[in-house]
Design an enzyme around this catalytic site. Structure first.
Site, short mmCIF file in Angstrom:
data_model
loop_
_atom_site.label_atom_id
_atom_site.label_comp_id
_atom_site.label_asym_id
_atom_site.label_seq_id
_atom_site.Cartn_x
_atom_site.Cartn_y
_atom_site.Cartn_z
N GLU A 139 2.25 18.18 80.92
CA GLU A 139 2.86 17.43 79.83
C GLU A 139 4.38 17.37 79.99
O GLU A 139 4.99 18.23 80.61
CB GLU A 139 2.49 18.04 78.48
N CYS A 148 12.28 16.17 79.16
CA CYS A 148 11.92 17.56 79.41
C CYS A 148 10.75 17.56 80.39
O CYS A 148 9.65 17.14 80.06
CB CYS A 148 11.56 18.25 78.11
N CYS A 175 1.58 28.44 84.22
CA CYS A 175 2.73 29.28 84.51
C CYS A 175 2.24 30.70 84.74
O CYS A 175 1.32 31.16 84.08
CB CYS A 175 3.72 29.26 83.34
N CYS A 183 4.70 34.56 79.30
CA CYS A 183 5.44 34.98 78.10
C CYS A 183 4.47 34.98 76.92
O CYS A 183 3.67 34.06 76.75
CB CYS A 183 6.61 34.03 77.83
N CYS A 214 4.29 31.89 74.50
CA CYS A 214 4.34 30.55 75.08
C CYS A 214 2.93 30.03 75.36
O CYS A 214 2.13 30.70 76.01
CB CYS A 214 5.16 30.58 76.36
N CYS A 236 6.23 24.00 74.31
CA CYS A 236 5.83 24.12 75.71
C CYS A 236 4.33 24.38 75.86
O CYS A 236 3.83 25.41 75.43
CB CYS A 236 6.63 25.26 76.32
N1 SAH Z 1 9.92 29.01 82.41
C1 SAH Z 1 11.20 28.45 82.07
C2 SAH Z 1 11.15 27.01 81.59
C3 SAH Z 1 9.99 26.58 80.75
S1 SAH Z 1 9.87 27.22 79.11
C4 SAH Z 1 11.88 29.33 81.06
O1 SAH Z 1 11.31 30.34 80.67
O2 SAH Z 1 13.00 29.04 80.69
C5 SAH Z 1 11.12 26.30 78.27
C6 SAH Z 1 11.61 26.98 77.00
O3 SAH Z 1 10.60 26.89 75.97
C7 SAH Z 1 11.89 28.45 77.22
O4 SAH Z 1 13.11 28.82 76.64
C8 SAH Z 1 10.71 29.07 76.52
O5 SAH Z 1 10.99 30.40 76.19
C9 SAH Z 1 10.54 28.12 75.34
N2 SAH Z 1 9.31 28.31 74.57
C10 SAH Z 1 8.10 28.68 75.01
N3 SAH Z 1 7.22 28.85 73.97
C11 SAH Z 1 7.91 28.56 72.85
C12 SAH Z 1 7.58 28.56 71.44
N4 SAH Z 1 6.36 28.89 71.01
N5 SAH Z 1 8.56 28.21 70.57
C13 SAH Z 1 9.79 27.88 71.01
N6 SAH Z 1 10.17 27.85 72.30
C14 SAH Z 1 9.25 28.21 73.22
#
Ligand code: SAH
Length: 354
Positions: free
Chosen positions: A93, A111, A118, A122, A125, A342
């Site tokens: 996406e 974006c 991934c 995290c 995420c 994300c």
């Molecule tokens: N892996 C890279 C880029 C992709 S994630 C990174 O970690 O930066 C892009 C952003 O979206 C990151 O800052 C991530 O922490 C954030 N993100 C992921 N899940 C989220 C959520 N539930 N709410 C807000 N931001 C989120």
């Protein structure tokens, strides 16, 4: 070359090779690139200044795109979220966000995703919960941008910024990402200034070092989310490998080598990282770096442990940052009505398909 060769997967040098291999003179390479990246052609038929037999050969042996749009949602805040399938049936996406610009013209940020799924996992995420499938090719990264560029062209608009903040960890797919960035930046390619592109990372230190040696002025954003290792280990498991005591010096070294101001993302999760001592720890951690911090209330995901704080907590956190003179911006989460966080749209798609 076979039919599965996608033009956007090729570097400038490889496009030249292709053109020569097809028996055309070298200057056709530049024309072909202009059709793909500047005139945003969707078929070889459009490329009317190329001889028909050459176009026929191109169409026989290559293709122009690697993405098929399968779903698209538009939020009232004008964020567009698009789900694509790739040639092998995988899904990714991407999002397009509109921001008010000068002279009545909106600015548009794409974006883009860099991986299918991934591996960083995290906790908060949606993409992290899907696991890792594979890296995107350079063409699959580029095509997300071209898709939105075409859409915008219909209304006389253009892509002004690209952030590699979609699905995946960009720094874990550095080679393909960098090939995509070079083509997106090249005057013979898409022609977007490197300063208008930002790579976001959970903190892959060796790749931050690699980025600091690149000539292109691409921006760096670090997903921080916690100012102490105990909490960051839980939120961003990569922290166990690259802890803050190494990450912060690496970011400092990046700034010293490039003169480019890094930014940090700090997502606020209710009851997890939104207290006043945590605000102070955040300021303490980054204040002597020449950086900017984006504070972003969380997007809700299926995991109910991760919620945005209430308004009072948010304001108190912000007051503390202000009081300590942190260089920060409080961001509005975007696309809340369309699961634009994300990986969320793909999560729902995968669930529906099961
Ligand atoms: N892996 C890279 C880029 C992709 S994630 C990174 O970690 O930066 C892009 C952003 O979206 C990151 O800052 C991530 O922490 C954030 N993100 C992921 N899940 C989220 C959520 N539930 N709410 C807000 N931001 C989120």
């Amino acid at each position: 070359m076979n039919q599965s060769t996608c033009i956007t997967d090729l570097t400038g040098a490889q496009i030249k090779e292709l053109v020569l291999a097809l028996g055309a003179p070298a200057y056709r390479a530049k024309q072909l690139q202009q059709w793909v990246y500047q005139k945003l052609a969707i078929s070889f038929d459009e490329m009317t200044n190329l001889p028909a037999p050459f176009r026929a050969k191109l169409a026989e042996q290559t293709r122009l795109h690697s993405l098929i749009q399968v779903k698209e949602l538009t939020d009232p805040d004008r964020t567009v979220k698009t789900l694509f399938t790739l040639a092998d049936g995988q899904t990714i996406e991407s999002a397009l966000m509109a921001y008010p610009g000068s002279g009545g013209h909106a600015r548009y940020t794409v974006c883009a995703s860099t991986q299918v799924g991934c591996a960083i996992r995290c906790a908060f995420c949606a993409t992290g919960q899907q696991g890792f499938e594979r890296n995107l090719t350079a063409g699959e990264i580029i095509d997300q941008v071209l898709y939105f560029a075409r859409r915008l062209r219909d209304t006389g608009d253009a892509v002004s910024n690209i952030v590699f903040m979609g699905m995946g960890e960009p720094m874990a797919n550095y080679d393909n990402l960098w090939q995509a960035i070079e083509m997106l930046n090249s005057p013979d390619g898409f022609g977007l200034g490197a300063r208008h592109m930002t790579i976001s990372t959970a903190g892959v230190i060796p790749m931050i070092e690699r980025l600091s040696r690149e000539k292109l002025q691409v921006g760096l954003a670090i997903s921080l989310h916690a100012a102490d290792d105990d909490l960051r280990n839980q939120l961003v498991p990569l922290n166990r490998k690259y802890p803050l005591k190494e990450l912060i010096p690496a970011v400092r070294a990046y700034f010293e080598a490039t003169g480019r101001r890094p930014s940090f993302e700090y997502i606020l999760f209710e009851g997890i990282n939104d207290s006043l001592p945590q605000a102070r720890a955040l300021v303490h951690l980054v204040q002597d770096l020449n950086c900017h911090v984006n504070i972003i209330p969380a997007n809700n995901t299926a995991d109910s442990r991760f919620r945005p704080p209430n308004q009072d907590t948010l304001l108190a956190f912000e007051e503390e940052l202000k009081r300590l003179r942190l260089n920060y911006t409080m961001r509005q989460p975007r696309g809340l009505h369309i699961d634009a966080g994300c990986g969320q749209l793909r999560s729902r798609f995968l669930k529906d398909r099961r």
